[in-house]
Design a protein around this motif. Structure first.
Motif, PDB file in Angstrom:
ATOM      1  N   SER A  25      45.871  59.265 148.163  1.00 43.82           N
ATOM      2  CA  SER A  25      46.057  60.564 147.525  1.00 43.82           C
ATOM      3  C   SER A  25      45.536  61.680 148.415  1.00 43.82           C
ATOM      4  O   SER A  25      46.135  62.750 148.516  1.00 43.82           O
ATOM      5  CB  SER A  25      45.328  60.594 146.178  1.00 43.82           C
ATOM      6  N   ARG A 171      55.716  72.636 145.517  1.00 45.65           N
ATOM      7  CA  ARG A 171      55.768  71.612 144.459  1.00 45.65           C
ATOM      8  C   ARG A 171      55.151  70.290 144.955  1.00 45.65           C
ATOM      9  O   ARG A 171      54.491  69.578 144.201  1.00 45.65           O
ATOM     10  CB  ARG A 171      57.215  71.400 144.013  1.00 45.65           C
ATOM     11  N   LYS A 172      55.402  69.987 146.220  1.00 44.08           N
ATOM     12  CA  LYS A 172      54.810  68.767 146.781  1.00 44.08           C
ATOM     13  C   LYS A 172      53.294  68.873 146.813  1.00 44.08           C
ATOM     14  O   LYS A 172      52.581  67.891 146.529  1.00 44.08           O
ATOM     15  CB  LYS A 172      55.348  68.530 148.196  1.00 44.08           C
ATOM     16  N   GLU A 174      51.491  70.624 144.769  1.00 43.91           N
ATOM     17  CA  GLU A 174      51.033  70.511 143.383  1.00 43.91           C
ATOM     18  C   GLU A 174      50.917  69.033 142.974  1.00 43.91           C
ATOM     19  O   GLU A 174      49.914  68.613 142.375  1.00 43.91           O
ATOM     20  CB  GLU A 174      51.993  71.242 142.449  1.00 43.91           C
ATOM     21  N   ARG A 175      51.945  68.258 143.312  1.00 41.52           N
ATOM     22  CA  ARG A 175      51.920  66.826 142.958  1.00 41.52           C
ATOM     23  C   ARG A 175      50.777  66.115 143.677  1.00 41.52           C
ATOM     24  O   ARG A 175      50.066  65.285 143.104  1.00 41.52           O
ATOM     25  CB  ARG A 175      53.255  66.169 143.304  1.00 41.52           C
ATOM     26  N   ARG A 178      47.482  66.938 142.122  1.00 40.44           N
ATOM     27  CA  ARG A 178      47.316  66.204 140.855  1.00 40.44           C
ATOM     28  C   ARG A 178      46.881  64.765 141.138  1.00 40.44           C
ATOM     29  O   ARG A 178      45.967  64.238 140.506  1.00 40.44           O
ATOM     30  CB  ARG A 178      48.629  66.216 140.062  1.00 40.44           C
ATOM     31  N   HIS A 179      47.556  64.124 142.100  1.00 44.52           N
ATOM     32  CA  HIS A 179      47.226  62.741 142.452  1.00 44.52           C
ATOM     33  C   HIS A 179      45.826  62.622 143.058  1.00 44.52           C
ATOM     34  O   HIS A 179      45.153  61.588 142.933  1.00 44.52           O
ATOM     35  CB  HIS A 179      48.247  62.173 143.435  1.00 44.52           C
TER      36      HIS A 179
END
Length: 290
Positions: A25, A171-172, A174-175, A178-179
């Motif tokens: 991550s 967006r990448k 953001e993901r 989150r991970h």
């Protein structure tokens, strides 16, 4: 003591397992942020390029305008150069035929008129090529305008595309955040800022593209005015040239008429002289007989 050592070893193993578990991550987040930085730099460069392009067009001066006019005129003349040479050769050939017929003075009036009409038509051909040259110049202007507009759109679309790409990388990120375990408030806040940044860049790119197209229109409206004037001059010159060529035809036609009239007058004078001699001879013979 041994029991404590075992507990500490177990805790260390748990912590290491957690680090290893989160390592992908962390790597994902680093890669996503690096990609976002690279795309953002590309978008910024594209916008800078667009701003420079807009300024370049806006800074065009009268020298640049004249250069565009000359380029269009040169292209138009080059496109019809072969036609003009052919039209002038045709006229010269037909004028030579008329000149020879007049010089020989052995061609009928009908044939002279036919040769003169053919030469006159060839003079019209020269004028028509002048008209086509003016049209070819206008066509070259239209193609230059179209190319310039296309270039403005391409540069603007490039800036918009890179700005839009930065939203994808946001967006990448953001993901990945989150991970990586960031709080929802944090990764959503980061995304909203990045989204606003990307949309702002895209809007700015669109405005620059519109400004570039307006500058192109403004520049080429000045070019078009001069193209129209130059096209009129080319057509007037062609008409004047054709008129001068027709003058040669009219001159030869007049010479042919004068030659025929002179020949007819000479023939009539010779006939009168012969008749007078015959009458005198007859009178002399009658007097002698008496």
């Amino acid at each position: 003591m041994a029991r404590m050592m075992l507990a500490m070893a177990a805790l260390f193993a748990t912590l290491m397992a957690d680090v290893v578990a989160h390592q992908p991550s962390v790597n994902e987040l680093q890669q996503a942020r690096m990609q976002d930085v690279n795309v953002l730099e590309s978008a910024s460069n594209a916008l800078s390029k667009m701003r420079a392009y807009v300024q370049e067009i806006g800074d065009e001066n009268e020298t640049d305008v004249q250069s565009l006019v000359e380029s269009a005129e040169s292209t138009g003349a080059e496109n019809t150069k072969g036609e003009m040479k052919a039209a002038e050769r045709t006229f010269e050939k037909r004028l030579d035929a008329l000149t020879q017929a007049v010089a020989e003075n052995a061609t009928s009036a009908k044939s002279i008129a036919r040769l003169a009409a053919a030469a006159d038509k060839a003079a019209d051909g020269v004028k028509e090529v002048g008209h086509r040259t003016a049209k070819a110049m206008h066509k070259a202007y239209s193609e230059m305008l179209s190319d310039k507009k296309k270039q403005a759109r391409l540069v603007g679309d490039e800036a918009k595309s890179t700005a839009r790409a930065s939203l994808k990388t946001a967006r990448k990120v953001e993901r990945a955040e989150r991970h990586a375990g960031l709080s929802e408030k944090e990764f959503e806040g980061n995304f909203m800022r990045n989204e606003k940044r990307s949309e702002g860049m895209e809007d700015h790119a669109e405005k620059l593209r519109d400004e570039a197209e307006k500058n192109v229109e403004k520049l080429f409206s000045r070019v078009e005015d001069l193209i129209d004037l130059r096209g009129d001059e080319i057509e007037k010159t062609a008409k004047k040239h054709a008129k001068a060529l027709r003058g040669n035809v009219l001159k030869l036609s007049a010479e042919a008429i004068q030659a025929r009239e002179a020949a007819a007058a000479a023939k009539e004078a010779a006939a009168k002289e012969a008749a007078a001699k015959k009458a005198a001879a007859k009178k002399a013979a009658a007097k002698k007989a008496a």
